[in-house]
Scaffold this motif. Structure first.
Motif, PDB file in Angstrom:
ATOM      1  N   ALA A 314       0.819  -1.214   0.000  1.00 28.67           N
ATOM      2  CA  ALA A 314       0.000   0.000   0.000  1.00 28.67           C
ATOM      3  C   ALA A 314       0.848   1.257   0.000  1.00 28.67           C
ATOM      4  CB  ALA A 314      -0.922   0.005   1.213  1.00 28.67           C
ATOM      5  N   ASP A 315       2.139   1.124   0.361  1.00 27.35           N
ATOM      6  CA  ASP A 315       2.990   2.289   0.537  1.00 27.35           C
ATOM      7  C   ASP A 315       4.326   2.088  -0.173  1.00 27.35           C
ATOM      8  OD1 ASP A 315       5.076   1.331   2.913  1.00 27.35           O
ATOM      9  OD2 ASP A 315       3.135   0.322   2.953  1.00 27.35           O
ATOM     10  N   ALA A 316       5.003   3.193  -0.437  1.00 27.32           N
ATOM     11  CA  ALA A 316       6.272   3.167  -1.167  1.00 27.32           C
ATOM     12  C   ALA A 316       7.435   2.674  -0.322  1.00 27.32           C
ATOM     13  CB  ALA A 316       6.580   4.566  -1.698  1.00 27.32           C
ATOM     14  N   GLU A 317       7.218   2.506   0.981  1.00 32.27           N
ATOM     15  CA  GLU A 317       8.280   2.011   1.864  1.00 32.27           C
ATOM     16  C   GLU A 317       8.213   0.503   2.079  1.00 32.27           C
ATOM     17  OE1 GLU A 317       6.187   4.641   2.843  1.00 32.27           O
ATOM     18  OE2 GLU A 317       7.621   6.002   1.885  1.00 32.27           O
ATOM     19  N   GLY A 318       7.154  -0.144   1.561  1.00 32.06           N
ATOM     20  CA  GLY A 318       7.018  -1.586   1.718  1.00 32.06           C
ATOM     21  C   GLY A 318       6.664  -2.017   3.124  1.00 32.06           C
ATOM     22  N   LYS A 319       5.924  -1.180   3.839  1.00 33.31           N
ATOM     23  CA  LYS A 319       5.555  -1.509   5.219  1.00 33.31           C
ATOM     24  C   LYS A 319       4.257  -2.305   5.302  1.00 33.31           C
ATOM     25  CE  LYS A 319       7.868   2.533   7.212  1.00 33.31           C
ATOM     26  NZ  LYS A 319       7.686   3.813   7.954  1.00 33.31           N
ATOM     27  N   THR A 320       3.325  -2.052   4.376  1.00 29.22           N
ATOM     28  CA  THR A 320       2.009  -2.693   4.437  1.00 29.22           C
ATOM     29  C   THR A 320       1.784  -3.558   3.204  1.00 29.22           C
ATOM     30  OG1 THR A 320       1.170  -0.758   5.642  1.00 29.22           O
ATOM     31  CG2 THR A 320      -0.462  -2.307   4.761  1.00 29.22           C
ATOM     32  N   GLU A 357       7.067  -4.753  -5.243  1.00 33.99           N
ATOM     33  CA  GLU A 357       8.471  -4.947  -4.904  1.00 33.99           C
ATOM     34  C   GLU A 357       9.186  -5.646  -6.061  1.00 33.99           C
ATOM     35  OE1 GLU A 357      11.308  -6.797  -1.367  1.00 33.99           O
ATOM     36  OE2 GLU A 357       9.203  -7.392  -1.512  1.00 33.99           O
ATOM     37  N   VAL A 358      10.185  -4.996  -6.616  1.00 39.81           N
ATOM     38  CA  VAL A 358      10.985  -5.552  -7.703  1.00 39.81           C
ATOM     39  C   VAL A 358      12.460  -5.347  -7.366  1.00 39.81           C
ATOM     40  CG1 VAL A 358      11.525  -5.478 -10.168  1.00 39.81           C
ATOM     41  CG2 VAL A 358       9.178  -5.052  -9.400  1.00 39.81           C
ATOM     42  N   ARG A 359      13.137  -6.447  -7.098  1.00 41.97           N
ATOM     43  CA  ARG A 359      14.566  -6.423  -6.763  1.00 41.97           C
ATOM     44  C   ARG A 359      14.893  -5.416  -5.643  1.00 41.97           C
ATOM     45  NH1 ARG A 359      14.490  -7.136 -12.298  1.00 41.97           N
ATOM     46  NH2 ARG A 359      14.806  -4.915 -12.730  1.00 41.97           N
ATOM     47  N   GLY A 360      14.076  -5.462  -4.604  1.00 42.82           N
ATOM     48  CA  GLY A 360      14.336  -4.642  -3.438  1.00 42.82           C
ATOM     49  C   GLY A 360      13.835  -3.216  -3.518  1.00 42.82           C
ATOM     50  N   LYS A 361      13.266  -2.830  -4.658  1.00 38.83           N
ATOM     51  CA  LYS A 361      12.711  -1.485  -4.811  1.00 38.83           C
ATOM     52  C   LYS A 361      11.184  -1.570  -4.888  1.00 38.83           C
ATOM     53  CE  LYS A 361      16.762   0.381  -7.220  1.00 38.83           C
ATOM     54  NZ  LYS A 361      17.248   1.060  -8.445  1.00 38.83           N
ATOM     55  N   TYR A 362      10.524  -0.477  -4.561  1.00 39.97           N
ATOM     56  CA  TYR A 362       9.060  -0.439  -4.564  1.00 39.97           C
ATOM     57  C   TYR A 362       8.602   0.471  -5.698  1.00 39.97           C
ATOM     58  CZ  TYR A 362       9.892  -2.755  -0.194  1.00 39.97           C
ATOM     59  OH  TYR A 362      10.335  -3.650   0.743  1.00 39.97           O
TER      60      TYR A 362
END
Length: 379
Positions: A314-320, A357-362
């Motif tokens: 849901a977020d650009a930090e990959g928290k949710t 998430e693609v190769r560690g990036k969001y």
């Protein structure tokens, strides 16, 4: 270990090799993934002209009522699928799926009323399990036969009708989901106006010993080229069509998968034959109340494709974490990456912004309406 030694081959195998196909293992078969033209050109060939696919690895099954009354076969099969088969007219085909007691999908299939029997086409990876499933539940009423003497080829694209017309002039009278037995090069073939590309086209069941003859005759047309599994996958993805084992399986219900359009009124609540199929309680409840998640289209920003099993957030930090991509790749016709996946109901509206998430990036992804292209079926 050489796994290819155990692979089965289709009746068109030697033709694929002669055409320079790159072969790969798929569902236990040695299949062409692409020809020298490459996946991109094969995809666009099918969208703009006509392409010929070998789908002989699929299962072709005859379901015949022991009573001799085809309505008894239809009634029996309705015990395994949430689909109106008794209302299916002779010479017509319908999409359906086997469901399990949990209301999830065992396989998806095409069902045709051939007058004195039902003709069922199932997925290659599931065909033996599907036949066992039918025999376990329908043998009292039906004879179930998996055909091993037929090939199946698909002719797809806006020029498909013109190509097939060279072998049979009556093709123009067929509408989407019509099925007829017709002579092609004096070979009796079962032709359905359907396919898995989003384009107008045909699937042709051919006696195995005549498959190369028919395929070569179709490929002689200047508008027709051979197409491999690679382009078949990108075509069906742009068309928003599910691949069993990726987008649907025994963890997904038809309603979660956005396939409720395939459940006719007769099998729904207050229909003439409400329920009566495995998992009916859940499926009818979800038809009424909705589901907590749904399959949606996904448009990643930029040019980088987002592949299956990529996590959605849901977020650009990959928290949710909210879901997962089930199919993804580059869409040549839309000139950008496309994907499908499951997200919570609150995120299903087209235009909703989420992240993959693609190769560690969001990477930013936008929920999109399906299909990504406008289908050209001949209604």
């Amino acid at each position: 270990m050489d796994d290819t030694a155990e692979l089965k081959i289709t009746p068109l195998h030697s033709l694929h090799l002669s055409l320079g196909a790159r072969m790969v293992p798929f569902a236990g078969y040695d299949m062409p993934v692409q020809y020298p033209a490459g996946v991109l050109k094969e995809h666009l060939q099918t969208r703009t002209s006509a392409g010929l696919f070998d789908v002989s690895h699929m299962g072709q099954v005859i379901l015949k009522a022991k009573s001799g009354n085809n309505a008894d076969a239809a009634s029996a099969l309705e015990k395994l699928v949430p689909v109106d088969i008794l209302g299916l007219k002779e010479g017509r085909q319908r999409y359906g799926f086997f469901t399990d007691e949990n209301g999830c999908i065992l396989d998806d299939l095409m069902i045709t009323n051939r007058g004195d029997h039902l003709f069922v086409v199932v997925n290659a990876s599931c065909k033996h399990a599907d036949v066992a499933h039918m025999k376990a539940h329908l043998s009292d009423a039906c004879e179930i036969t998996l055909l091993d003497d037929r090939a199946l080829i698909a002719l797809q694209g806006p020029r498909a009708e013109a190509v097939l017309a060279e072998l049979w002039a009556g093709v123009s009278d067929m509408k989407f989901m019509d099925v007829l037995e017709v002579p092609l090069h004096d070979v009796p073939c079962i032709v359905s106006r359907s396919g898995y590309s989003g384009e107008d086209g045909f699937e042709i069941s051919v006696p195995a010993d005549k498959a190369q003859e028919i395929a070569k005759a179709l490929l002689e047309h200047p508008d027709c080229e051979p197409i491999g599994l690679g382009a078949r996958d990108s075509l069906r993805l742009e068309a928003g069509l599910c691949l069993y084992g990726n987008d649907i399986d025994t963890t997904t219900s038809p309603i979660e998968a956005s396939l409720e359009w395939a459940i006719q009124k007769a099998r729904r609540a207050d229909g003439d034959r409400e329920g009566g199929f495995p998992g009916a309680e859940r499926i009818l409840r979800e038809l009424k109340d909705g589901t907590s998640r749904r399959r949606v289209g996904l448009k990643p920003e930029g040019k980088a494709p987002v592949r299956g099993h990529s996590k959605l957030f849901a977020d650009a930090e990959g928290k949710t974490e909210i879901g997962e991509v089930t199919s993804g790749g580059f869409g040549p016709s839309v000139e950008g990456p496309v994907a499908m996946g499951y997200v919570p109901a609150a995120y299903t509206a087209p235009g909703t912004a989420i992240f993959a998430e693609v190769r560690g990036k969001y990477l930013p992804v936008t929920v999109a309406a399906l299909p990504f292209i406008k289908p050209t079926y001949k209604r």
